[in-house]
Design an enzyme around this catalytic site. Structure first.
Site, PDB file in Angstrom:
ATOM      1  N   ASP A  12       1.033  -1.287  -0.203  1.00 47.29           N
ATOM      2  CA  ASP A  12       0.122  -0.005  -0.031  1.00 47.29           C
ATOM      3  C   ASP A  12       0.769   1.322  -0.180  1.00 47.29           C
ATOM      4  O   ASP A  12       1.912   1.550   0.718  1.00 47.29           O
ATOM      5  CB  ASP A  12      -0.916   0.073   1.157  1.00 47.29           C
ATOM      6  CG  ASP A  12      -1.768  -1.106   1.114  1.00 47.29           C
ATOM      7  OD1 ASP A  12      -1.925  -1.620   0.310  1.00 47.29           O
ATOM      8  OD2 ASP A  12      -2.545  -1.189   2.264  1.00 47.29           O
ATOM      9  N   SER A  36      -4.616  16.793 -10.123  1.00 47.60           N
ATOM     10  CA  SER A  36      -3.800  16.293  -9.245  1.00 47.60           C
ATOM     11  C   SER A  36      -4.007  16.918  -7.943  1.00 47.60           C
ATOM     12  O   SER A  36      -4.371  17.974  -7.712  1.00 47.60           O
ATOM     13  CB  SER A  36      -2.262  16.711  -9.791  1.00 47.60           C
ATOM     14  OG  SER A  36      -2.108  18.042  -9.864  1.00 47.60           O
ATOM     15  N   PHE A 116      -5.412   0.224  -8.031  1.00 45.83           N
ATOM     16  CA  PHE A 116      -5.030  -0.869  -7.915  1.00 45.83           C
ATOM     17  C   PHE A 116      -4.285  -1.293  -9.081  1.00 45.83           C
ATOM     18  O   PHE A 116      -4.850  -1.557 -10.049  1.00 45.83           O
ATOM     19  CB  PHE A 116      -6.031  -1.857  -7.340  1.00 45.83           C
ATOM     20  CG  PHE A 116      -5.457  -3.031  -6.688  1.00 45.83           C
ATOM     21  CD1 PHE A 116      -5.186  -3.000  -5.377  1.00 45.83           C
ATOM     22  CD2 PHE A 116      -5.306  -4.143  -7.605  1.00 45.83           C
ATOM     23  CE1 PHE A 116      -4.490  -4.350  -4.978  1.00 45.83           C
ATOM     24  CE2 PHE A 116      -4.983  -5.479  -7.028  1.00 45.83           C
ATOM     25  CZ  PHE A 116      -4.436  -5.306  -5.724  1.00 45.83           C
ATOM     26  N   GLN A 172     -14.129  -4.683  -3.570  1.00 45.36           N
ATOM     27  CA  GLN A 172     -13.621  -3.888  -4.596  1.00 45.36           C
ATOM     28  C   GLN A 172     -13.844  -4.297  -5.992  1.00 45.36           C
ATOM     29  O   GLN A 172     -13.916  -3.654  -6.910  1.00 45.36           O
ATOM     30  CB  GLN A 172     -12.149  -3.385  -4.424  1.00 45.36           C
ATOM     31  CG  GLN A 172     -11.658  -2.760  -3.395  1.00 45.36           C
ATOM     32  CD  GLN A 172     -11.258  -3.619  -2.171  1.00 45.36           C
ATOM     33  OE1 GLN A 172     -11.276  -4.728  -2.302  1.00 45.36           O
ATOM     34  NE2 GLN A 172     -10.131  -3.128  -1.487  1.00 45.36           N
ATOM     35  N   THR A 223     -21.110  -3.710   6.782  1.00 47.34           N
ATOM     36  CA  THR A 223     -20.439  -2.929   7.522  1.00 47.34           C
ATOM     37  C   THR A 223     -20.942  -1.382   7.037  1.00 47.34           C
ATOM     38  O   THR A 223     -20.968  -0.874   6.071  1.00 47.34           O
ATOM     39  CB  THR A 223     -18.899  -2.898   7.637  1.00 47.34           C
ATOM     40  OG1 THR A 223     -18.529  -2.841   6.084  1.00 47.34           O
ATOM     41  CG2 THR A 223     -18.377  -4.255   8.079  1.00 47.34           C
ATOM     42  N   ASP A 257     -11.003  -4.854   6.818  1.00 52.35           N
ATOM     43  CA  ASP A 257     -10.337  -6.130   6.973  1.00 52.35           C
ATOM     44  C   ASP A 257     -10.205  -6.488   8.355  1.00 52.35           C
ATOM     45  O   ASP A 257     -10.238  -7.864   8.905  1.00 52.35           O
ATOM     46  CB  ASP A 257      -8.841  -6.073   6.325  1.00 52.35           C
ATOM     47  CG  ASP A 257      -9.078  -5.786   4.704  1.00 52.35           C
ATOM     48  OD1 ASP A 257     -10.188  -6.100   4.146  1.00 52.35           O
ATOM     49  OD2 ASP A 257      -7.988  -4.933   4.334  1.00 52.35           O
TER      50      ASP A 257
END
Length: 327
Positions: A12, A36, A116, A172, A223, A257
């Site tokens: 990460d 940006s 990712f 995801q 959740t 998680d």
């Protein structure tokens, strides 16, 4: 109770933008976004949903089996996981690709924009869960987490074929799934994990109503961030568990998680659903107070205090003996 956790293994790269994303977006120009954000902090941390969940389970003494694909740079990360109680023997290590990368920027409102890079995760469909079960021992539960979609489908089918209960956790990857894939991942799951947004997305992807979905699974755990967690089952009233407040939110990455690790630990210890969810909420609050997904400290006294303050002394006393043994 041996738990196998399949899914991503990643590094990460976590950045913090001191402003608000919403202030930079122009409604009339959303079709042509070119922005940006100048971040004022960068942390490079170990991550990936499967590795994060396994880390939490490992710290609690449950020796989880990590099932996923990592890259040529995995040796140091593997050592870290093993030192924290994770069995990495089922990880496929690529000979040519790097471990996946998660690049995430968080703004002042705790909103996140992330990218990712799959890297070695592209080799995850080559992993044979049935062969792993034969060589390492049959797990009591398989969590199928976010991964290469072909791997998720293959692991789900293998677990059902072997008669191993499945905890479906597409998270995801839901946005990448078509209707048939989403249905195959959710159908017949003993446990289904989503956050609140993913819950709506899953219903859209599958084309099922909530009642349709609940009729096909065991328990759906949703959740809801600061609003806590909902546990839903067909034919019964939903159970709502309030969140454990965090003293201060440093980084939201990995809190979901950690909740899963705590909830699954409760299942492994044969706790009823409610105390398992409460324990998951306590772990999630702990992660919210630290940067990164595997850098938090677990102290039995701290977790018991959090549960006592949120759910009462009786709830804390019920879990105290187990935590004293685990931590």
């Amino acid at each position: 109770m041996r738990i196998a956790v399949t899914g991503s293994i990643a590094t990460d790269h976590l950045m913090v933008f001191p402003g608000r994303f919403a202030d930079q977006l122009i409604r009339e120009q959303l079709e042509r976004v070119s922005l940006s954000f100048l971040a004022d902090r960068l942390d490079v941390r170990r991550g990936g949903v499967a590795a994060n969940i396994c880390f939490g389970l490992g710290r609690l003494g449950l020796s989880p089996l990590l099932v996923g694909a990592a890259g040529t740079d995995f040796a140091e990360y593997a050592g870290w996981l093993r030192d924290n109680g994770v069995d990495t023997s089922a990880v496929r290590v690529s000979e040519r690709l790097h471990t996946a990368r998660f690049v995430c920027t968080t703004d002042a409102d705790q909103n996140q924009i992330a990218t990712f890079y799959a890297g070695a995760m592209a080799e995850a469909p080559l992993i044979d869960l049935a062969q792993i079960a034969r060589s390492t021992g049959r797990p009591a539960l398989v969590l199928v987490g976010a991964d290469d979609p072909a791997a998720m489908l293959r692991h789900t089918a293998a677990a059902h074929r072997l008669g191993i209960p499945v905890a479906a956790d597409p998270s995801q990857q839901l946005a990448r799934l078509d209707r048939e894939q989403a249905r195959r991942l959710a159908d017949k799951a003993t446990w289904l994990f989503t956050n609140e947004y993913e819950a709506a997305l899953l219903l859209d992807r599958t084309g099922w109503s909530q009642d349709d979905l609940l009729g096909r699974i065991g328990t759906w755990i949703v959740t809801r961030g600061a609003e806590g967690v909902s546990l839903l089952r067909a034919g019964t009233p939903g159970l709502h568990i309030p969140a454990v407040p965090a003293d201060r939110i440093v980084d939201p990455t990995g809190a979901g998680d950690a909740f899963r690790a705590g909830f699954l630990a409760g299942l492994a210890w044969r706790w009823p659903h409610e105390p398992a969810a409460r324990f998951g909420c306590a772990l999630a609050a702990t992660v919210l107070e630290s940067v990164g997904t595997q850098e938090y400290e677990l102290l039995a006294s701290d977790l018991i205090t959090r549960i006592s303050e949120t759910y009462g002394d009786e709830a804390a006393r019920a879990i105290q003996p187990r935590l004293a043994d685990a931590l």
